[in-house]
Design a protein around this motif. Structure first.
Motif, PDB file in Angstrom:
ATOM      1  N   ASP A 159      51.029  34.173  38.588  1.00 20.26           N
ATOM      2  CA  ASP A 159      50.677  34.869  37.541  1.00 20.26           C
ATOM      3  C   ASP A 159      49.159  34.679  37.253  1.00 20.26           C
ATOM      4  O   ASP A 159      48.552  33.744  36.383  1.00 20.26           O
ATOM      5  N   ARG A 160      48.344  35.520  37.733  1.00 21.08           N
ATOM      6  CA  ARG A 160      46.913  35.711  37.694  1.00 21.08           C
ATOM      7  C   ARG A 160      46.532  37.289  37.505  1.00 21.08           C
ATOM      8  O   ARG A 160      47.254  38.097  37.894  1.00 21.08           O
ATOM      9  N   TYR A 161      45.340  37.481  37.168  1.00 19.62           N
ATOM     10  CA  TYR A 161      44.980  38.889  37.009  1.00 19.62           C
ATOM     11  C   TYR A 161      44.482  39.391  38.273  1.00 19.62           C
ATOM     12  O   TYR A 161      43.516  38.795  39.040  1.00 19.62           O
ATOM     13  N   ILE A 162      45.176  40.376  39.007  1.00 17.72           N
ATOM     14  CA  ILE A 162      45.117  40.808  40.333  1.00 17.72           C
ATOM     15  C   ILE A 162      44.581  42.250  40.351  1.00 17.72           C
ATOM     16  O   ILE A 162      44.697  42.812  39.434  1.00 17.72           O
ATOM     17  N   PHE A 163      43.995  42.689  41.501  1.00 15.73           N
ATOM     18  CA  PHE A 163      43.410  43.987  41.609  1.00 15.73           C
ATOM     19  C   PHE A 163      43.684  44.285  43.173  1.00 15.73           C
ATOM     20  O   PHE A 163      44.016  43.424  43.880  1.00 15.73           O
ATOM     21  N   GLY A 164      43.777  45.739  43.808  1.00 10.60           N
ATOM     22  CA  GLY A 164      43.684  45.933  44.828  1.00 10.60           C
ATOM     23  C   GLY A 164      45.074  46.768  44.941  1.00 10.60           C
ATOM     24  O   GLY A 164      45.915  46.724  44.362  1.00 10.60           O
ATOM     25  N   TYR A 165      45.001  47.643  45.986  1.00  8.88           N
ATOM     26  CA  TYR A 165      46.153  48.766  46.473  1.00  8.88           C
ATOM     27  C   TYR A 165      46.780  49.319  45.259  1.00  8.88           C
ATOM     28  O   TYR A 165      47.772  49.375  44.803  1.00  8.88           O
ATOM     29  N   GLY A 166      45.754  49.748  44.426  1.00  9.35           N
ATOM     30  CA  GLY A 166      46.316  50.536  43.123  1.00  9.35           C
ATOM     31  C   GLY A 166      46.035  49.808  41.856  1.00  9.35           C
ATOM     32  O   GLY A 166      45.807  50.522  40.885  1.00  9.35           O
ATOM     33  N   MET A 167      45.898  48.722  41.859  1.00  8.75           N
ATOM     34  CA  MET A 167      45.852  47.894  40.634  1.00  8.75           C
ATOM     35  C   MET A 167      44.243  47.561  40.545  1.00  8.75           C
ATOM     36  O   MET A 167      43.595  47.657  41.275  1.00  8.75           O
ATOM     37  N   ASP A 168      43.660  47.906  39.127  1.00  6.71           N
ATOM     38  CA  ASP A 168      42.348  47.683  38.659  1.00  6.71           C
ATOM     39  C   ASP A 168      42.024  46.787  38.049  1.00  6.71           C
ATOM     40  O   ASP A 168      42.521  45.872  37.412  1.00  6.71           O
ATOM     41  N   TYR A 169      40.400  46.556  38.118  1.00  2.00           N
ATOM     42  CA  TYR A 169      39.756  45.597  37.284  1.00  2.00           C
ATOM     43  C   TYR A 169      38.811  46.679  36.424  1.00  2.00           C
ATOM     44  O   TYR A 169      38.025  47.207  36.971  1.00  2.00           O
ATOM     45  N   LYS A 170      39.342  46.781  35.200  1.00  5.20           N
ATOM     46  CA  LYS A 170      38.371  47.639  34.224  1.00  5.20           C
ATOM     47  C   LYS A 170      38.124  48.933  34.998  1.00  5.20           C
ATOM     48  O   LYS A 170      37.259  49.478  34.894  1.00  5.20           O
ATOM     49  N   GLY A 171      39.196  49.515  35.637  1.00  2.00           N
ATOM     50  CA  GLY A 171      39.248  50.826  36.235  1.00  2.00           C
ATOM     51  C   GLY A 171      38.340  50.709  37.844  1.00  2.00           C
ATOM     52  O   GLY A 171      38.557  51.748  38.218  1.00  2.00           O
ATOM     53  N   TYR A 172      38.069  49.656  38.318  1.00  2.00           N
ATOM     54  CA  TYR A 172      37.508  49.572  39.583  1.00  2.00           C
ATOM     55  C   TYR A 172      38.064  48.804  40.275  1.00  2.00           C
ATOM     56  O   TYR A 172      39.469  48.045  39.904  1.00  2.00           O
ATOM     57  N   TRP A 173      37.872  48.756  41.670  1.00  4.42           N
ATOM     58  CA  TRP A 173      38.589  48.068  43.104  1.00  4.42           C
ATOM     59  C   TRP A 173      40.237  48.438  43.176  1.00  4.42           C
ATOM     60  O   TRP A 173      40.859  47.649  43.757  1.00  4.42           O
ATOM     61  N   ARG A 174      40.553  49.671  42.663  1.00  7.80           N
ATOM     62  CA  ARG A 174      41.945  49.918  43.017  1.00  7.80           C
ATOM     63  C   ARG A 174      41.901  50.156  44.602  1.00  7.80           C
ATOM     64  O   ARG A 174      43.175  50.121  45.272  1.00  7.80           O
ATOM     65  N   ASN A 175      40.736  50.363  45.496  1.00  9.65           N
ATOM     66  CA  ASN A 175      40.606  50.484  46.540  1.00  9.65           C
ATOM     67  C   ASN A 175      40.538  49.411  47.617  1.00  9.65           C
ATOM     68  O   ASN A 175      40.225  49.435  48.717  1.00  9.65           O
ATOM     69  N   ALA A 176      40.515  48.376  46.719  1.00  5.25           N
ATOM     70  CA  ALA A 176      40.406  47.105  47.640  1.00  5.25           C
ATOM     71  C   ALA A 176      41.524  46.803  48.751  1.00  5.25           C
ATOM     72  O   ALA A 176      42.736  47.231  48.523  1.00  5.25           O
ATOM     73  N   PRO A 177      41.048  46.403  49.765  1.00  2.00           N
ATOM     74  CA  PRO A 177      42.100  46.377  50.948  1.00  2.00           C
ATOM     75  C   PRO A 177      42.760  45.200  50.825  1.00  2.00           C
ATOM     76  O   PRO A 177      42.767  44.361  52.020  1.00  2.00           O
ATOM     77  N   GLY A 178      43.627  44.920  49.989  1.00  2.50           N
ATOM     78  CA  GLY A 178      44.311  43.651  49.934  1.00  2.50           C
ATOM     79  C   GLY A 178      44.721  43.507  48.467  1.00  2.50           C
ATOM     80  O   GLY A 178      44.062  44.299  47.770  1.00  2.50           O
ATOM     81  N   ILE A 179      45.417  42.453  48.175  1.00  2.00           N
ATOM     82  CA  ILE A 179      45.351  42.073  46.830  1.00  2.00           C
ATOM     83  C   ILE A 179      44.487  40.882  46.507  1.00  2.00           C
ATOM     84  O   ILE A 179      44.798  39.813  47.316  1.00  2.00           O
TER      85      ILE A 179
END
Length: 185
Positions: A159-179
């Motif tokens: 239960d943390r705020y995550i991003f990458g593989y489609g999930m974003d942080y303020k519209g960014y990092w959906r492209n991060a290669p991992g979670i």
């Protein structure tokens, strides 16, 4: 207001890797195998939930080895924020799924407000059955509907705020290669 790119870069530089690219890719293969064994004869309509489900769908759908119709829908509660609000439809499904099986592909099952509303929409619009596939199932006790479970899950997540593989942080990092998880969140 434009993003503070220095802050956006710092978030990535300080983030904790929860799952590597290899671990995520392996989980996508496992999800595809499960879907292939359960939905191959159902002639489903497959919907990618934009924007979060884009990368997961793009990697998953080519691994599905049966005929299907593919489209997208866009419903969000976040609008590039870090907490959700009221459900907002940007694009409703355009393919008819009356008396059809539907597979909804999304990035994450967090509290379940968005996915639950999409499932309800599909049932009310005449779907015979609605199946869900999510890359991440976040582990916490804040589920809007505790009975809501995804049919196909790639990976569990703390239960943390995550991003990458489609999930974003303020519209960014959906492209991060991992979670990744944001430091301190």
């Amino acid at each position: 207001m434009p993003a503070d790119l220095a802050h956006i870069r710092q978030v990535m530089a300080e983030a904790d890797c929860i799952y590597t690219e290899a671990e995520v890719e392996a989980s996508i293969c496992q999800v595809a195998d499960a879907i292939n064994s359960q939905l191959a004869d159902s002639n489903p309509v497959v919907f990618c939930v934009m924007n979060g489900g884009l990368i997961f769908s793009g990697k998953l759908v080519p691994k599905l080895n049966f005929p299907l119709e593919l489209s997208y829908l866009h419903a969000t509660r976040y609008r590039n924020q870090t907490s959700g609000g009221e459900l907002f439809w940007k694009a409703k499904p355009e393919i008819s799924f009356i008396d059809r099986d539907v597979l909804i592909i999304d990035d994450i099952l967090d509290e379940g407000h968005t996915l639950g509303a999409i499932i309800d929409f599909c049932h009310h619009a005449g779907a015979r059955a609605v199946h869900t596939a999510v890359l991440i199932d976040k582990d916490h006790d804040r589920k809007a509907r505790p009975e809501l479970k995804a049919d196909f899950v790639g990976l569990p997540c703390v239960d943390r705020y995550i991003f990458g593989y489609g999930m974003d942080y303020k519209g960014y990092w959906r492209n991060a290669p991992g979670i990744y998880a944001i430091k301190g969140m």
